[in-house]
Motif scaffolding. Structure first.
Motif, short mmCIF file in Angstrom:
data_model
loop_
_atom_site.label_atom_id
_atom_site.label_comp_id
_atom_site.label_asym_id
_atom_site.label_seq_id
_atom_site.Cartn_x
_atom_site.Cartn_y
_atom_site.Cartn_z
N VAL A 86 1.45 11.34 -1.18
CA VAL A 86 0.91 10.06 -0.98
C VAL A 86 1.61 8.85 -1.73
CG1 VAL A 86 -1.24 11.38 -0.66
CG2 VAL A 86 -0.67 10.46 -2.73
N LEU A 87 1.42 7.93 -1.14
CA LEU A 87 1.63 6.30 -2.14
C LEU A 87 0.79 6.30 -3.15
CD1 LEU A 87 3.23 3.63 -1.19
CD2 LEU A 87 0.83 2.87 -0.79
N ILE A 88 1.45 5.88 -4.19
CA ILE A 88 0.49 5.82 -5.62
C ILE A 88 -0.42 4.55 -5.35
CG2 ILE A 88 0.72 5.38 -7.92
CD1 ILE A 88 3.66 6.52 -7.91
N PRO A 185 -0.94 -0.43 5.58
CA PRO A 185 0.14 0.36 6.38
C PRO A 185 1.35 -0.05 5.61
CG PRO A 185 -0.22 -1.53 7.51
CD PRO A 185 -1.44 -1.78 6.20
N PRO A 186 2.34 0.94 5.94
CA PRO A 186 3.83 0.77 5.51
C PRO A 186 4.38 -0.71 6.16
CG PRO A 186 3.86 2.12 7.69
CD PRO A 186 2.37 2.09 7.08
N TYR A 187 4.65 -1.51 5.21
CA TYR A 187 4.98 -3.13 5.93
C TYR A 187 6.51 -3.41 5.10
CZ TYR A 187 2.61 -4.18 1.53
OH TYR A 187 1.87 -4.09 0.22
N ILE A 188 7.15 -2.45 4.44
CA ILE A 188 8.30 -2.96 4.07
C ILE A 188 9.49 -2.79 5.08
CG2 ILE A 188 10.19 -2.27 2.22
CD1 ILE A 188 7.99 -1.31 0.49
N GLN A 206 7.61 7.28 4.74
CA GLN A 206 7.01 6.82 6.05
C GLN A 206 5.47 6.06 5.49
OE1 GLN A 206 7.23 9.86 4.91
NE2 GLN A 206 5.50 11.15 5.17
N ALA A 207 5.19 6.10 4.34
CA ALA A 207 3.95 5.28 3.64
C ALA A 207 4.51 3.82 3.26
CB ALA A 207 3.60 5.93 2.43
N LEU A 208 5.86 3.67 3.10
CA LEU A 208 6.37 2.49 2.61
C LEU A 208 7.09 1.44 3.69
CD1 LEU A 208 8.60 4.05 -0.44
CD2 LEU A 208 6.28 2.30 -0.46
N1 GLN Z 1 2.86 -2.49 -1.82
C1 GLN Z 1 4.05 -1.54 -1.73
C2 GLN Z 1 5.02 -2.04 -2.32
O1 GLN Z 1 5.58 -2.98 -2.06
C3 GLN Z 1 4.38 -1.11 -0.39
C4 GLN Z 1 3.16 -0.32 0.44
C5 GLN Z 1 3.02 -0.57 1.76
O2 GLN Z 1 4.16 -0.74 2.41
N2 GLN Z 1 1.95 -0.57 2.08
O3 GLN Z 1 5.52 -1.44 -3.48
#
Ligand code: GLN
Length: 278
Positions: A86-88, A185-188, A206-208
Motif C-alpha cells: 500500500v501507498l504510505i 488515485p495515482p497521478y504522477i 500502480q498506486a503512484l
Molecule cells: N502524493 C504522492 C506523491 O507525490 C503521490 C501519490 C499519488 O499519486 N496519489 O508522493
C-alpha cells in the motif's frame, strides 16, 4: 555491526539517520514510546535490541521507508498498519478528508465511496468521523484490501465495507448512488524523476502513476462520477502540485458545479471538489 552497551543517545548518534527517523526506529526496536527514549537517554540497551535497531537503521540508510520498517503510519489520528502493498498515507491527503467532511452532513445516513483505498486511510478516517456514514472502500489490489480490512477490524470501524475492482468497475454490485466519492488515485506522470527518488522507490508503482501524463486515473474518476453520485452529491479528488487547473477543467467538462481547488498545509493546490447538479 554490533556494539556493546550502547545507550539510547549513542545508538541514535551512531545510526547515521536524521534524529526523527532514528527515534521512531529505536522506539520500534525497543517496544517503547518516544517519551520513554527521552527519559532513558543514558540507559544501556540490551545488546540484541541495539543490534536490531542498527539493522533497521542500515535498511533505512539503504532507502526503505520508515513506515514499512515499523509497519505503522498515523493518519488523521488513526494508527494504520502499512505494508509495501500500500501507498504510505501522506499528510496532504488529510486535506482531502477535511474537504469531504466539510461537505458531508453528520446527522443522517450518507453513502460514501473511497476509490483506490490502499491502506484504507481515507475511508477509515471518514468512517471514524461520521459514525452514520456507510463507507465503501475499493481497490484493484487484493493485497491492499487485506491491509485495509485489517485496519478497519483493529480500529473497530464497522461502518466500512470493502470491494475489489478497477475504479467504477468495483461498484458493479452497488445500485444506490453515493453522497460523496473520494479518491487519491495515482497521478504522477510516467518518467517523473520523483518515481526514482526516496520512499517512492519502495511504494507500489500502480498506486503512484497511471502512466502517460499522470491524469488518466483522474479522467476516469471524474468522468464517471455524475452517474454514481446522488443529486447534490460531492466528488473530491487529490491531485499533483501542478494539476489543479487540469483537474478543474475535467470537473467542468463533467458538468460538476461549486468547484473549488483546495491547498494543502504546504500551500500547494492539492484537492479539487465539485458537486453534481440537483
Ligand atoms: N502524493 C504522492 C506523491 O507525490 C503521490 C501519490 C499519488 O499519486 N496519489 O508522493
Amino acid at each position: 555491526m554490533t556494539q556493546d552497551g550502547l545507550t539510547v543517545r549513542r545508538a541514535v548518534a551512531l545510526s547515521g539517520l536524521v534524529p526523527a527517523d532514528a527515534l521512531v526506529l529505536l522506539a520500534h526496536a525497543l517496544g517503547v514510546d518516544r517519551a520513554w527514549l527521552v527519559a532513558h537517554a543514558t540507559d544501556p540497551l540490551p545488546r540484541e535490541r541495539s543490534d536490531a535497531f542498527l539493522a533497521l537503521a542500515q535498511r533505512r540508510r539503504d532507502g526503505e521507508p520508515v513506515a514499512y520498517l515499523t509497519g505503522w503510519r498515523e493518519f488523521f489520528g488513526l494508527d494504520l498498519a502499512v505494508t509495501p502493498s500500500v501507498l504510505i498515507p501522506r499528510p496532504e491527503t488529510e486535506t482531502l478528508v477535511e474537504v469531504v467532511l466539510e461537505r458531508l452532513p453528520a446527522d443522517r445516513k450518507v453513502r460514501v465511496v473511497d476509490l483506490g483505498t490502499g491502506s484504507g486511510a481515507i475511508a477509515l478516517a471518514i468512517a471514524s468521523q461520521r459514525p452514520l456514514a456507510q463507507v465503501l472502500a475499493t481497490d484493484l489490489s487484493d493485497a491492499a484490501l487485506d491491509v485495509a480490512r485489517g485496519n478497519a477490524a483493529r480500529l473497530g470501524l464497522a461502518n466500512v465495507r470493502f470491494t475489489q475492482g478497477d475504479w467504477y468497475a468495483a461498484l458493479a454490485g452497488e445500485s444506490a448512488p453515493f453522497d460523496a466519492i473520494a479518491a487519491n488515485p495515482p497521478y504522477i506522470a510516467a518518467g517523473d524523476g520523483h518515481l526514482g527518488e526516496g520512499d517512492l522507490r519502495s511504494e507500489p508503482v500502480q498506486a503512484l502513476t497511471p502512466g502517460g501524463d499522470g491524469l488518466d486515473a483522474l479522467r476516469t474518476i471524474v468522468a464517471g462520477a455524475p452517474a454514481r453520485l446522488a443529486p447534490d452529491g460531492w466528488l473530491a479528488v487529490e491531485h499533483g502540485h501542478d494539476q489543479g487547473d487540469d483537474v478543474r477543467a475535467l470537473f467542468e467538462a463533467a458538468g460538476l458545479r461549486e468547484i473549488t481547488v483546495r491547498r494543502d498545509l504546504a500551500g500547494i493546490p492539492r484537492v479539487v471538489a465539485g458537486r453534481r447538479g440537483g
